[in-house]
Enzyme design. Structure first.
Site, PDB file in Angstrom:
ATOM      1  N   SER A 460       0.838  -1.197   0.000  1.00  0.00           N
ATOM      2  CA  SER A 460       0.000   0.000   0.000  1.00  0.00           C
ATOM      3  C   SER A 460       0.872   1.246   0.000  1.00  0.00           C
ATOM      4  O   SER A 460       0.565   2.246  -0.646  1.00  0.00           O
ATOM      5  CB  SER A 460      -0.915  -0.004   1.222  1.00  0.00           C
ATOM      6  OG  SER A 460      -0.142  -0.243   2.389  1.00  0.00           O
ATOM      7  N   GLU A 461       2.006   1.159   0.656  1.00  0.00           N
ATOM      8  CA  GLU A 461       2.931   2.301   0.691  1.00  0.00           C
ATOM      9  C   GLU A 461       3.403   2.637  -0.719  1.00  0.00           C
ATOM     10  O   GLU A 461       3.397   3.783  -1.143  1.00  0.00           O
ATOM     11  CB  GLU A 461       4.141   1.937   1.546  1.00  0.00           C
ATOM     12  CG  GLU A 461       5.111   3.105   1.718  1.00  0.00           C
ATOM     13  CD  GLU A 461       6.518   2.632   2.053  1.00  0.00           C
ATOM     14  OE1 GLU A 461       7.394   3.479   2.245  1.00  0.00           O
ATOM     15  OE2 GLU A 461       6.750   1.417   2.114  1.00  0.00           O
ATOM     16  N   GLN A 462       3.733   1.550  -1.395  1.00  0.00           N
ATOM     17  CA  GLN A 462       4.201   1.718  -2.765  1.00  0.00           C
ATOM     18  C   GLN A 462       3.144   2.329  -3.663  1.00  0.00           C
ATOM     19  O   GLN A 462       3.414   3.256  -4.409  1.00  0.00           O
ATOM     20  CB  GLN A 462       4.521   0.337  -3.300  1.00  0.00           C
ATOM     21  CG  GLN A 462       5.876   0.271  -3.939  1.00  0.00           C
ATOM     22  CD  GLN A 462       6.058  -1.093  -4.512  1.00  0.00           C
ATOM     23  OE1 GLN A 462       5.624  -1.350  -5.616  1.00  0.00           O
ATOM     24  NE2 GLN A 462       6.641  -1.959  -3.722  1.00  0.00           N
TER      25      GLN A 462
END
Ligand code: NAG
Ligand code: NAG
Ligand code: NAG
Ligand code: NAG
Ligand code: NAG
Ligand code: NAG
Ligand code: NAG
Length: 556
Positions: A460-462
């Site tokens: 999700s960070e990516q």
């Protein structure tokens, strides 16, 4: 008494004869050669002095080598009569030298002539080799003589003479036959050539053909007028100071020594003569060179005069030297070419030293003018955090140790590295979202030998980072490859897009001291893509609560 007188007279005669015999040895006159075709009549006159003609004399013709004189019998084919020798007709064997000996009481004279009898070649109307040469000049009228005909034409039994040129009967107003001679009117050089005169002669009831070949040469008669100067023509020429200049003075109609140059300061100037040819109308042509070995200031704007003269007048013509005006076109072309070369070189230099230049510029100027955008971090560092394999360990070393050591410690940048700078317990997604908004750059670090599973999985960070970088486009991406990555097909599409759009910087270094210097090519490239560093930002960073944690993590 009478007997006595007779005796003394005889002695005198004998004595005289003795003197005469001694005196007549050498030839006094050589007569013109006679050229006659085989089978044609010929008569040669032994030319006499006027003083002889009046007195009493004996004239005798001999063929040289023959003791016997030529017979005086009129019926003989070759005979002599008065002062003439007759060949009726001449035969090939008559060729040779003939002499006539003239004696009077006190003197003796001898003359010699050459007779050449040649054979007419069948089919050839004229044999140029045996043609008599005659020379006339270009004029309004000139005369060509039918040779060896003098003693026939005085007689009544000679018939009209016809003239031919190149075996064609001459006709037209320009050609007039007068007393066997040919008169040519308005003579031009084209009148030169092969001529033949023909007639017939009757002697003792027998008719003989007479034909004589003439090779007519037309000489040019120079017109009687002043000379002409064909160059210079009161013109000017452009010359450079100090250069060598040569000017021809070309004349027609003047003799060589009658052509000369005048001008000021002639002692530095040399004139060289050129032996001329002949112009079409027969006038001599001369070329005299004016040579100025080194043009000086005094030579400009002064006339150099060429003069030429002959018996009919004098002419002069000058030339003026002028300063050479700069060639605008040449200058323009030269300027344009140098400008292009300069631009090209500048472009190459810029291409090679672009990064250094930008970094230097930032150091000196940009630092003072950089704007405040309210962001905290210079870069948000995104990398694979998975703890599988050796390679990940290297990646972690790079991110956790080298990256901060160079960019933070040496260059004064403020980085956000997830896992170092986030507070424990915070939701990764919310931290990432917040921090990205406060970052000027997104730095993505790709491991090289990493297996597909660990390489930037769609966390999700990516996704958030990609969204911010690509869709909102508010953030610039720096892509760093750890070593060479050959196969991009396995990468997420967003990474491929970034690689294609911005390119990637490859880390080839090890973890030595040298690789950690901010002045290596790799770090220069990274710094180039990083925002321009603010001098104040470094101190500002320390005031922020997040940095207290980060500085603690930097040591690891
Ligand atoms: C003989 O001829 C010469 C010229 O050759 C002339 O001077 C001289 O008077 C002549 N003599 C006689 C006697 O006619
Ligand atoms: C000319 O020749 C004849 C005879 O051949 C001779 O009687 C005569 O004296 C000569 N005359 C002269 C001037 O030699
Ligand atoms: C010769 O030339 C002059 C002028 O050049 C001309 O008047 C005359 O008719 C010419 N004569 C002939 C025979 O061509
Ligand atoms: C004269 O005739 C000969 C041939 O017999 C020829 O070769 C030559 O060119 C002719 N000369 C001229 C000036 O026509
Ligand atoms: C003279 O010339 C004519 C043609 O021009 C020719 O018929 C004749 O046979 C010639 N006569 C002689 C004696 O060669
Ligand atoms: C050049 O100038 C001279 C006078 O200086 C004059 O006599 C002559 O005719 C001129 N020549 C030409 C070709 O104009
Ligand atoms: C002058 O004459 C020479 C020889 O004929 C020639 O080579 C040269 O070109 C001429 N110069 C000028 C300016 O006409």
């Amino acid at each position: 008494m009478a007997a006595k007188t007779m005796f003394s007279c005889n002695i005198a005669t004998a004595f005289l004869s003795l003197i005469i015999a001694k005196k007549c040895e050498a030839y006094d006159v050589m007569l013109k050669q006679s050229l006659v075709p085989d089978g044609q009549p010929l008569a040669i006159k032994c030319s006499l002095e006027k003083s002889l003609e009046s007195g009493d004399y004996n004239l005798t013709w001999y063929k040289v080598g023959n003791q016997k004189a030529v017979p005086r019998d009129k019926l003989s084919r070759v005979h002599q009569q008065k002062d003439l020798i007759w060949f009726l007709p001449a035969m090939l064997e008559d060729s040779g030298d003939y002499e006539c000996v003239i004696r009077n009481l006190t003197s003796c004279k001898k003359m010699c002539t050459k007779v050449t009898i040649f054979e007419r070649i069948d089919g050839l109307c004229l044999n140029e080799k045996f043609a008599v040469k005659e020379v006339i000049s270009t004029s309004s009228s000139a005369k060509a003589v039918c040779p060896h005909l003098d003693f026939f034409r005085k007689e009544k039994n000679i018939h009209p003479v016809y003239w031919y040129k190149d075996c064609q009967l001459l006709e037209g107003k320009r050609f007039v036959v007068s007393n066997s001679d040919l008169i040519i009117l308005n003579v031009t050089v084209h009148d030169g050539g092969n001529y033949t005169c023909e007639t017939t002669y009757t002697y003792n009831g027998k008719q003989y053909n007479i034909s004589r070949d003439i090779s007519l040469i037309v000489q040019l008669t120079p017109p009687k007028k002043p000379p002409e100067i064909t160059y210079p023509r009161n013109n000017s020429i452009e010359v450079e100071l100090g250069s060598q200049v040569t000017v021809d003075c070309n004349t027609t109609g003047a003799d060589g020594f009658e052509v000369y140059w005048t001008g000021n300061n002639m002692n530095r100037i040399f004139a060289s003569s050129y032996e001329g040819e002949t112009s079409y109308d027969g006038r001599p042509m001369h070329s005299l060179k004016l040579i100025i070995s080194e043009v000086s200031r005094e030579d400009y704007e002064q006339p150099f005069v060429c003069q030429a003269s002959n018996a009919f007048g004098q002419v002069a013509s000058y030339i003026i030297l002028k300063h050479r005006v700069p060639d605008i076109q040449r200058w323009l072309t030269g300027g344009l070419v140098s400008l292009l070369i300069l631009t090209f070189i500048t472009l190459i230099i810029y291409k090679i030293f672009k990064i250094d230049l930008v970094l230097w510029y930032r150091n000196s100027v940009c630092a003072l003018t950089s704007e405040e955008d309210g962001k905290i971090y210079d870069a948000y560092v995104l990398y694979t955090k998975s703890s599988e394999g050796r390679s990940v360990c290297c990646l972690e070393t790079f991110v956790r140790r080298i990256l901060p050591a160079v960019l933070e410690k040496q260059c004064g940048y403020n980085l956000f590295i997830l896992g170092r700078d986030d507070l424990p317990g915070e939701a990764v997604v919310s931290v990432a979202d917040e921090t990205l908004k406060q970052s000027r750059r997104l730095m993505i670090i790709l491991g090289s030998e990493t297996s597909r599973c660990c390489l930037l999985e769609d966390t999700s960070e990516q996704q958030l980072a990609m969204y911010n970088a690509l869709i909102r486009d508010g953030i610039q991406v720096i892509l760093i490859e750890m070593g060479e990555i050959r196969d991009y097909t396995s990468m997420p599409e967003s990474i491929r897009y970034i690689k294609q759009k911005h390119g990637a910087i490859q880390w080839k270094g090890d973890f030595s001291e040298k690789s950690c210097s901010a002045n290596t090519t790799f770090w220069k490239n990274v710094r180039y893509q990083m925002p321009s560093r603010k001098k104040v930002s470094y101190s500002e960073v320390h005031l922020l609560p997040l940095t207290s944690n980060s500085s603690a993590g930097k040591g690891s």
